[in-house]
Design an enzyme around this catalytic site. Structure first.
Site, mmCIF file in Angstrom:
data_model
loop_
_atom_site.group_PDB
_atom_site.id
_atom_site.type_symbol
_atom_site.label_atom_id
_atom_site.label_comp_id
_atom_site.label_asym_id
_atom_site.label_seq_id
_atom_site.Cartn_x
_atom_site.Cartn_y
_atom_site.Cartn_z
ATOM 1 N N LYS A 14 0.817 -1.209 0.000
ATOM 2 C CA LYS A 14 0.000 0.000 0.000
ATOM 3 C C LYS A 14 0.857 1.269 0.000
ATOM 4 C CE LYS A 14 -2.312 -1.052 3.780
ATOM 5 N NZ LYS A 14 -1.788 -2.374 4.187
ATOM 6 N N ARG A 89 -9.747 0.440 8.857
ATOM 7 C CA ARG A 89 -9.275 -0.896 9.165
ATOM 8 C C ARG A 89 -10.275 -1.679 10.009
ATOM 9 N NH1 ARG A 89 -3.387 -0.043 8.603
ATOM 10 N NH2 ARG A 89 -2.265 -1.940 9.058
ATOM 11 N N ARG A 128 11.498 -6.144 4.853
ATOM 12 C CA ARG A 128 11.387 -4.713 5.149
ATOM 13 C C ARG A 128 11.963 -4.424 6.530
ATOM 14 N NH1 ARG A 128 5.474 -2.108 4.690
ATOM 15 N NH2 ARG A 128 5.209 -2.706 6.847
ATOM 16 N N ARG A 134 11.425 -0.338 11.521
ATOM 17 C CA ARG A 134 10.124 -0.526 12.164
ATOM 18 C C ARG A 134 10.164 -1.769 13.038
ATOM 19 N NH1 ARG A 134 4.983 0.229 8.287
ATOM 20 N NH2 ARG A 134 4.212 -1.187 9.897
ATOM 21 N N ARG A 146 -0.340 -9.163 13.387
ATOM 22 C CA ARG A 146 -0.916 -8.147 12.490
ATOM 23 C C ARG A 146 -1.783 -8.802 11.426
ATOM 24 N NH1 ARG A 146 4.519 -5.612 10.966
ATOM 25 N NH2 ARG A 146 3.420 -4.409 9.368
HETATM 26 P P1 ADP Z 1 1.074 -2.207 7.718
HETATM 27 O O1 ADP Z 1 0.048 -1.997 6.643
HETATM 28 O O2 ADP Z 1 2.333 -2.780 7.183
HETATM 29 O O3 ADP Z 1 0.552 -2.949 8.920
HETATM 30 P P2 ADP Z 1 0.763 0.471 8.777
HETATM 31 O O4 ADP Z 1 1.817 1.504 8.786
HETATM 32 O O5 ADP Z 1 -0.461 0.724 7.969
HETATM 33 O O6 ADP Z 1 1.522 -0.820 8.277
HETATM 34 O O7 ADP Z 1 0.271 0.156 10.273
HETATM 35 C C1 ADP Z 1 1.168 -0.119 11.325
HETATM 36 C C2 ADP Z 1 0.394 -0.291 12.638
HETATM 37 O O8 ADP Z 1 -0.278 0.946 12.958
HETATM 38 C C3 ADP Z 1 -0.726 -1.314 12.624
HETATM 39 O O9 ADP Z 1 -0.253 -2.613 12.919
HETATM 40 C C4 ADP Z 1 -1.664 -0.776 13.717
HETATM 41 O O10 ADP Z 1 -1.199 -1.086 15.007
HETATM 42 C C5 ADP Z 1 -1.550 0.721 13.554
HETATM 43 N N1 ADP Z 1 -2.607 1.269 12.656
HETATM 44 C C6 ADP Z 1 -2.416 1.857 11.444
HETATM 45 N N2 ADP Z 1 -3.591 2.246 10.911
HETATM 46 C C7 ADP Z 1 -4.559 1.890 11.790
HETATM 47 C C8 ADP Z 1 -5.973 1.999 11.809
HETATM 48 N N3 ADP Z 1 -6.658 2.558 10.795
HETATM 49 N N4 ADP Z 1 -6.643 1.512 12.889
HETATM 50 C C9 ADP Z 1 -5.997 0.956 13.911
HETATM 51 N N5 ADP Z 1 -4.648 0.809 13.961
HETATM 52 C C10 ADP Z 1 -3.929 1.273 12.915
#
Ligand code: ADP
Length: 195
Positions: A14, A89, A128, A134, A146
């Site tokens: 994404k 999400r 990654r 991260r 996750r």
């Molecule tokens: P990835 O898609 O690789 O998991 P992100 O950067 O989108 O990476 O998200 C990293 C973390 O941030 C998630 O595992 C979650 O804990 C938190 N997070 C991100 N977006 C949301 C959301 N919309 N609702 C709840 N938690 C979120």
């Protein structure tokens, strides 16, 4: 306005594809992951709260991310459209987003859903983790958590938009440019409003 959601499990690409899409279509990129990591870097109370969930691979509470998105929408009144990345999400987040966009007399044009096999996801995330810094990417237990959160809470969000016939499934494997081409085809097929 032309608003789109780029959807998919962790590691589906994404972030990479968002960068290319915003450059091509002039959309404002709203990534809740990036917004949360910036709160953590600035050591804000919100960041501290979010970090405890993110470190375990759990979703951050809905009210926290919905509040962040609401402010981001208000802070970008001149945007000609938004690309939502990593949001919504949960079904509650999807409903909240619809309400916020309704207030602005706009809505979601399309959800582009990247499809990638689980084996490939774990491989990409561990890779990654070698360079991203991260902490949620270099631990296989956190990665699995996750992906489980994704299946339980996030996958149903696609069903929500399917009810409105707004979902386009896109194969998320192959070269970055091939995937980008597939995404653009889907956008161009719908985007009367994109110039
Ligand atoms: P990835 O898609 O690789 O998991 P992100 O950067 O989108 O990476 O998200 C990293 C973390 O941030 C998630 O595992 C979650 O804990 C938190 N997070 C991100 N977006 C949301 C959301 N919309 N609702 C709840 N938690 C979120």
């Amino acid at each position: 306005m032309f608003n789109l959601i780029l959807f998919g499990p962790p590691g589906s690409g994404k972030g990479t594809q968002s960068e290319k899409l915003i450059a091509k279509y002039g959309l404002k990129h709203l990534s809740t992951g990036d917004l949360l990591r910036s709160e953590i870097a600035n050591q804000t109370p919100l960041g501290l709260e979010a970090k405890s969930f993110m470190d375990k691979g759990q979703l951050v509470p809905d009210e926290v991310v919905i509040g962040m998105i609401s402010s981001a929408l208000d802070n970008n009144p001149e945007a000609k459209g938004f690309l939502f990345d990593g949001f919504p999400r949960t079904s509650a987040q999807a409903q909240a987003l619809d309400n916020l966009l309704d207030l602005k007399k706009t809505g979601i044009a399309v959800m582009l859903a990247l499809e990638v096999t689980e084996e490939e996801l774990v491989k990409r995330l561990l890779k990654r983790g070698e360079t991203s810094g991260r902490s949620d990417d270099n631990n296989e237990t956190v990665i699995k958590a996750r992906i489980t959160e994704y299946h339980n809470k996030t996958a149903p969000v696609a069903d929500y938009y399917k009810n409105f016939e707004k979902v386009a499934l896109v194969k998320g494997e192959g070269s970055i440019d091939d995937i980008f081409g597939r995404l653009c085809e889907e956008i161009n097929a719908r985007a009367i409003a994109v110039n």
